[in-house]
Design a protein around this motif. Sequence first.
Motif, PDB file in Angstrom:
ATOM      1  N   GLY A  45     -65.888 -17.713 -96.718  1.00 19.43           N
ATOM      2  CA  GLY A  45     -65.546 -17.539 -98.124  1.00 19.43           C
ATOM      3  C   GLY A  45     -64.477 -16.474 -98.329  1.00 19.43           C
ATOM      4  O   GLY A  45     -63.553 -16.654 -99.138  1.00 19.43           O
ATOM      5  N   CYS A  46     -64.587 -15.374 -97.605  1.00  9.99           N
ATOM      6  CA  CYS A  46     -63.564 -14.320 -97.694  1.00  9.99           C
ATOM      7  C   CYS A  46     -62.236 -14.824 -97.148  1.00  9.99           C
ATOM      8  O   CYS A  46     -61.162 -14.553 -97.714  1.00  9.99           O
ATOM      9  N   ALA A  47     -62.289 -15.577 -96.061  1.00  7.55           N
ATOM     10  CA  ALA A  47     -61.061 -16.093 -95.454  1.00  7.55           C
ATOM     11  C   ALA A  47     -60.380 -17.119 -96.350  1.00  7.55           C
ATOM     12  O   ALA A  47     -59.152 -17.261 -96.312  1.00  7.55           O
ATOM     13  N   ALA A  48     -61.164 -17.834 -97.169  1.00  6.46           N
ATOM     14  CA  ALA A  48     -60.585 -18.858 -98.043  1.00  6.46           C
ATOM     15  C   ALA A  48     -59.595 -18.245 -99.031  1.00  6.46           C
ATOM     16  O   ALA A  48     -58.520 -18.809 -99.278  1.00  6.46           O
ATOM     17  N   LYS A  49     -59.936 -17.106 -99.608  1.00  6.72           N
ATOM     18  CA  LYS A  49     -59.018 -16.460-100.537  1.00  6.72           C
ATOM     19  C   LYS A  49     -57.742 -16.041 -99.822  1.00  6.72           C
ATOM     20  O   LYS A  49     -56.634 -16.194-100.368  1.00  6.72           O
ATOM     21  N   GLU A  50     -57.857 -15.530 -98.607  1.00  5.45           N
ATOM     22  CA  GLU A  50     -56.682 -15.125 -97.855  1.00  5.45           C
ATOM     23  C   GLU A  50     -55.786 -16.325 -97.552  1.00  5.45           C
ATOM     24  O   GLU A  50     -54.558 -16.221 -97.575  1.00  5.45           O
ATOM     25  N   THR A  51     -56.397 -17.476 -97.266  1.00  8.23           N
ATOM     26  CA  THR A  51     -55.632 -18.702 -97.035  1.00  8.23           C
ATOM     27  C   THR A  51     -54.824 -19.066 -98.273  1.00  8.23           C
ATOM     28  O   THR A  51     -53.630 -19.393 -98.194  1.00  8.23           O
ATOM     29  N   LEU A  52     -55.481 -19.005 -99.433  1.00  9.75           N
ATOM     30  CA  LEU A  52     -54.801 -19.323-100.686  1.00  9.75           C
ATOM     31  C   LEU A  52     -53.641 -18.365-100.946  1.00  9.75           C
ATOM     32  O   LEU A  52     -52.557 -18.780-101.383  1.00  9.75           O
ATOM     33  N   LEU A  53     -53.832 -17.095-100.661  1.00  4.81           N
ATOM     34  CA  LEU A  53     -52.783 -16.108-100.919  1.00  4.81           C
ATOM     35  C   LEU A  53     -51.648 -16.177 -99.893  1.00  4.81           C
ATOM     36  O   LEU A  53     -50.639 -15.505-100.053  1.00  4.81           O
ATOM     37  N   ARG A  54     -51.816 -16.986 -98.875  1.00  2.00           N
ATOM     38  CA  ARG A  54     -50.683 -17.291 -97.982  1.00  2.00           C
ATOM     39  C   ARG A  54     -49.893 -18.494 -98.507  1.00  2.00           C
ATOM     40  O   ARG A  54     -48.937 -18.931 -97.871  1.00  2.00           O
ATOM     41  N   GLY A  55     -50.324 -19.045 -99.631  1.00  2.00           N
ATOM     42  CA  GLY A  55     -49.605 -20.146-100.257  1.00  2.00           C
ATOM     43  C   GLY A  55     -50.126 -21.521 -99.919  1.00  2.00           C
ATOM     44  O   GLY A  55     -49.572 -22.525-100.374  1.00  2.00           O
ATOM     45  N   PHE A  56     -51.201 -21.604 -99.139  1.00  2.00           N
ATOM     46  CA  PHE A  56     -51.773 -22.904 -98.788  1.00  2.00           C
ATOM     47  C   PHE A  56     -52.826 -23.255 -99.837  1.00  2.00           C
ATOM     48  O   PHE A  56     -53.950 -22.747 -99.818  1.00  2.00           O
ATOM     49  N   GLY A 110     -66.317 -28.662 -89.110  1.00  2.00           N
ATOM     50  CA  GLY A 110     -67.161 -27.519 -89.427  1.00  2.00           C
ATOM     51  C   GLY A 110     -67.993 -27.781 -90.670  1.00  2.00           C
ATOM     52  O   GLY A 110     -67.827 -28.789 -91.362  1.00  2.00           O
ATOM     53  N   ALA A 111     -68.901 -26.864 -90.926  1.00  2.00           N
ATOM     54  CA  ALA A 111     -69.813 -26.995 -92.067  1.00  2.00           C
ATOM     55  C   ALA A 111     -69.118 -26.496 -93.332  1.00  2.00           C
ATOM     56  O   ALA A 111     -69.325 -25.366 -93.771  1.00  2.00           O
ATOM     57  N   THR A 112     -68.293 -27.357 -93.914  1.00  2.00           N
ATOM     58  CA  THR A 112     -67.423 -26.921 -95.020  1.00  2.00           C
ATOM     59  C   THR A 112     -67.849 -27.428 -96.389  1.00  2.00           C
ATOM     60  O   THR A 112     -67.203 -27.098 -97.391  1.00  2.00           O
ATOM     61  N   PHE A 113     -68.896 -28.227 -96.483  1.00  2.00           N
ATOM     62  CA  PHE A 113     -69.231 -28.822 -97.769  1.00  2.00           C
ATOM     63  C   PHE A 113     -69.615 -27.771 -98.812  1.00  2.00           C
ATOM     64  O   PHE A 113     -69.228 -27.861 -99.974  1.00  2.00           O
ATOM     65  N   GLY A 114     -70.364 -26.759 -98.410  1.00  2.00           N
ATOM     66  CA  GLY A 114     -70.723 -25.687 -99.339  1.00  2.00           C
ATOM     67  C   GLY A 114     -69.515 -24.874 -99.756  1.00  2.00           C
ATOM     68  O   GLY A 114     -69.388 -24.468-100.917  1.00  2.00           O
ATOM     69  N   LEU A 115     -68.612 -24.631 -98.818  1.00  2.00           N
ATOM     70  CA  LEU A 115     -67.395 -23.878 -99.117  1.00  2.00           C
ATOM     71  C   LEU A 115     -66.532 -24.651-100.111  1.00  2.00           C
ATOM     72  O   LEU A 115     -65.985 -24.080-101.067  1.00  2.00           O
ATOM     73  N   GLY A 144     -60.003 -20.152-103.257  1.00  2.00           N
ATOM     74  CA  GLY A 144     -59.611 -20.746-101.989  1.00  2.00           C
ATOM     75  C   GLY A 144     -58.866 -22.034-102.221  1.00  2.00           C
ATOM     76  O   GLY A 144     -58.736 -22.512-103.356  1.00  2.00           O
ATOM     77  N   PRO A 145     -58.337 -22.631-101.154  1.00  2.00           N
ATOM     78  CA  PRO A 145     -57.591 -23.889-101.289  1.00  2.00           C
ATOM     79  C   PRO A 145     -58.520 -25.061-101.557  1.00  2.00           C
ATOM     80  O   PRO A 145     -59.735 -24.989-101.324  1.00  2.00           O
ATOM     81  N   ARG A 146     -57.937 -26.156-102.045  1.00  2.00           N
ATOM     82  CA  ARG A 146     -58.678 -27.411-102.091  1.00  2.00           C
ATOM     83  C   ARG A 146     -59.046 -27.792-100.656  1.00  2.00           C
ATOM     84  O   ARG A 146     -58.254 -27.605 -99.740  1.00  2.00           O
ATOM     85  N   ILE A 147     -60.209 -28.360-100.479  1.00  2.00           N
ATOM     86  CA  ILE A 147     -60.647 -28.752 -99.150  1.00  2.00           C
ATOM     87  C   ILE A 147     -60.945 -30.247 -99.129  1.00  2.00           C
ATOM     88  O   ILE A 147     -61.736 -30.752 -99.924  1.00  2.00           O
ATOM     89  N   TYR A 148     -60.266 -30.944 -98.224  1.00  2.00           N
ATOM     90  CA  TYR A 148     -60.633 -32.315 -97.880  1.00  2.00           C
ATOM     91  C   TYR A 148     -61.460 -32.219 -96.597  1.00  2.00           C
ATOM     92  O   TYR A 148     -60.906 -32.052 -95.512  1.00  2.00           O
ATOM     93  N   PRO A 149     -62.794 -32.299 -96.676  1.00  2.00           N
ATOM     94  CA  PRO A 149     -63.629 -31.988 -95.512  1.00  2.00           C
ATOM     95  C   PRO A 149     -63.981 -33.211 -94.667  1.00  2.00           C
ATOM     96  O   PRO A 149     -64.250 -34.290 -95.192  1.00  2.00           O
ATOM     97  N   CYS A 150     -63.999 -33.022 -93.348  1.00  2.00           N
ATOM     98  CA  CYS A 150     -64.540 -34.063 -92.470  1.00  2.00           C
ATOM     99  C   CYS A 150     -65.969 -33.756 -92.074  1.00  2.00           C
ATOM    100  O   CYS A 150     -66.644 -34.600 -91.481  1.00  2.00           O
ATOM    101  N   GLY A 151     -66.439 -32.547 -92.402  1.00  2.00           N
ATOM    102  CA  GLY A 151     -67.785 -32.179 -91.987  1.00  2.00           C
ATOM    103  C   GLY A 151     -67.839 -31.924 -90.499  1.00  2.00           C
ATOM    104  O   GLY A 151     -66.889 -31.420 -89.887  1.00  2.00           O
ATOM    105  N   ALA A 152     -68.965 -32.298 -89.897  1.00  2.00           N
ATOM    106  CA  ALA A 152     -69.183 -32.008 -88.478  1.00  2.00           C
ATOM    107  C   ALA A 152     -68.188 -32.735 -87.586  1.00  2.00           C
ATOM    108  O   ALA A 152     -67.863 -33.908 -87.805  1.00  2.00           O
ATOM    109  N   PHE A 153     -67.689 -32.018 -86.559  1.00  2.00           N
ATOM    110  CA  PHE A 153     -66.978 -32.676 -85.467  1.00  2.00           C
ATOM    111  C   PHE A 153     -67.932 -33.684 -84.820  1.00  2.00           C
ATOM    112  O   PHE A 153     -69.106 -33.372 -84.607  1.00  2.00           O
ATOM    113  N   ILE A 154     -67.455 -34.850 -84.448  1.00  2.00           N
ATOM    114  CA  ILE A 154     -68.302 -35.836 -83.761  1.00  2.00           C
ATOM    115  C   ILE A 154     -67.803 -35.992 -82.332  1.00  2.00           C
ATOM    116  O   ILE A 154     -66.628 -36.312 -82.100  1.00  2.00           O
TER     117      ILE A 154
END
Length: 436
Positions: free
Chosen positions: A110-121, A129-134, A145-155
């Motif tokens: 969650g903290c890293a998400a804001k940093e990603t957004l402030l890099r312009g992404f 990864g477990a991104t659905f909650g994020l 944070g940025p919009r997330i198109y999630p794939c969920g778990a690696f298979i």
Amino acid sequence: MSCMKFHSHDHAEHIPPASQGKILFKNCTIFDGINEQLDTGQDVLVEKNLISKIVPTGSTSFDNIDTILDCEGRTLIPGLIDCHWHSVVAALDMASLMNSDMTYIGIVAGCAAKETLLRGFTSCRDLGGATFGLKKATDNGTIEGPRIYPCGAFISQTSGHFDFRPPNYVPSNPGDSLDYLQRNGMMLVCDGVPEILKRTREVLRMGATHIKIAGGGGVASQYDYVDVSEFRLDEVKAAVDCAKAWNTYVCAHVLTDAAIRTCVEAGVKTIEHGNLASRETLELMKEKDPILNDEDAIPFPPGSPQQEKFEYVTNGTIATAKMAKEIGVKMAFGTDILFDKKLADKQGRFLSKMPKCGFTPYEALKMATSTNAEVLKLCNQRDPYPHALGVVQEGAYADLILVDGNPLEDLDLISQPKEKFIAIMKDGKLHKNMFE
């Protein structure tokens, strides 16, 4: 054709942020994400979370404007898109990921998400990864944070690229419980068509916009070799057919020529990396029309097996990218940063290096905006964000960056977001405003 929808708390639609009122970018130069020619002297009006008007400066009188940003000719570009991002694991080292509880992992992400957004992404296609909650927390405004198109778990298959189980976990028994990372949706291990169908359906049920499989060996993994082809053709096709039934697609981590061919023949839509593809396979990819997604450097301990594999793989990266461009294979931009917060902080630098692979600044920026948006939209009905992304156009999402300078002349500006990004807007909300 009729379409029925139901929504649980895990499948909630995107909720636009609380409106900041009408925001006017006045007198800006626009890179629209598509055309190399810049439009000078333009006003861009944002209402709620969309771009509502783009007109020549001074040609229209706007009423009831809440915020006016006088750009003084600076360049307004679409928010950047990373098509191969790891929201949960980019900022955590491997030891922390393997040994921490999910609450801690989620807080770091969650903290890293804001940093990603402030890099312009402002958007990312998350590839494992477990991104659905994020995603839910960013969509409803709990965190920035940025919009997330999630794939969920690696298979992954057993001993595949995403088999992160402890060393002595095999041989396994049918009745064994899932290990911690699998139980919490970080990755899933399966073998054979019935198992891959089940895991694919489970991930789609959780809200995945697309599916990510391991098609071949990798660098960061413990138990496979780069030259290994992993899921068989019938297994890959099972995942592809399952995703297709949900009106979405499969992407595959794959490096070697033989494994790429298996994935392309099975109908995989995007090849992640493809560093060791031959000309013949690239020609096949153009015919089948998947998208090649480049990767960049990740530090590994000197002398480690991972470092040796990395050097072997990356020897082909630049040559393959140039050959793919020559042939006309569609290419997207992604960073694939793993296990290193310091490296994640340099996300924009990866884009600024694209000229080394033979791309002009315009081609690189187009790739990281409108072309990457095409990849996001491959998920069709599974798309949680229905409006246009990666462009500065009326009716598109108001995901915008005001750059102090012209990145089509100096792509290094993208690697300096703290100094050169005067304003960053996502979904119509200003997350950075150096005018204040």
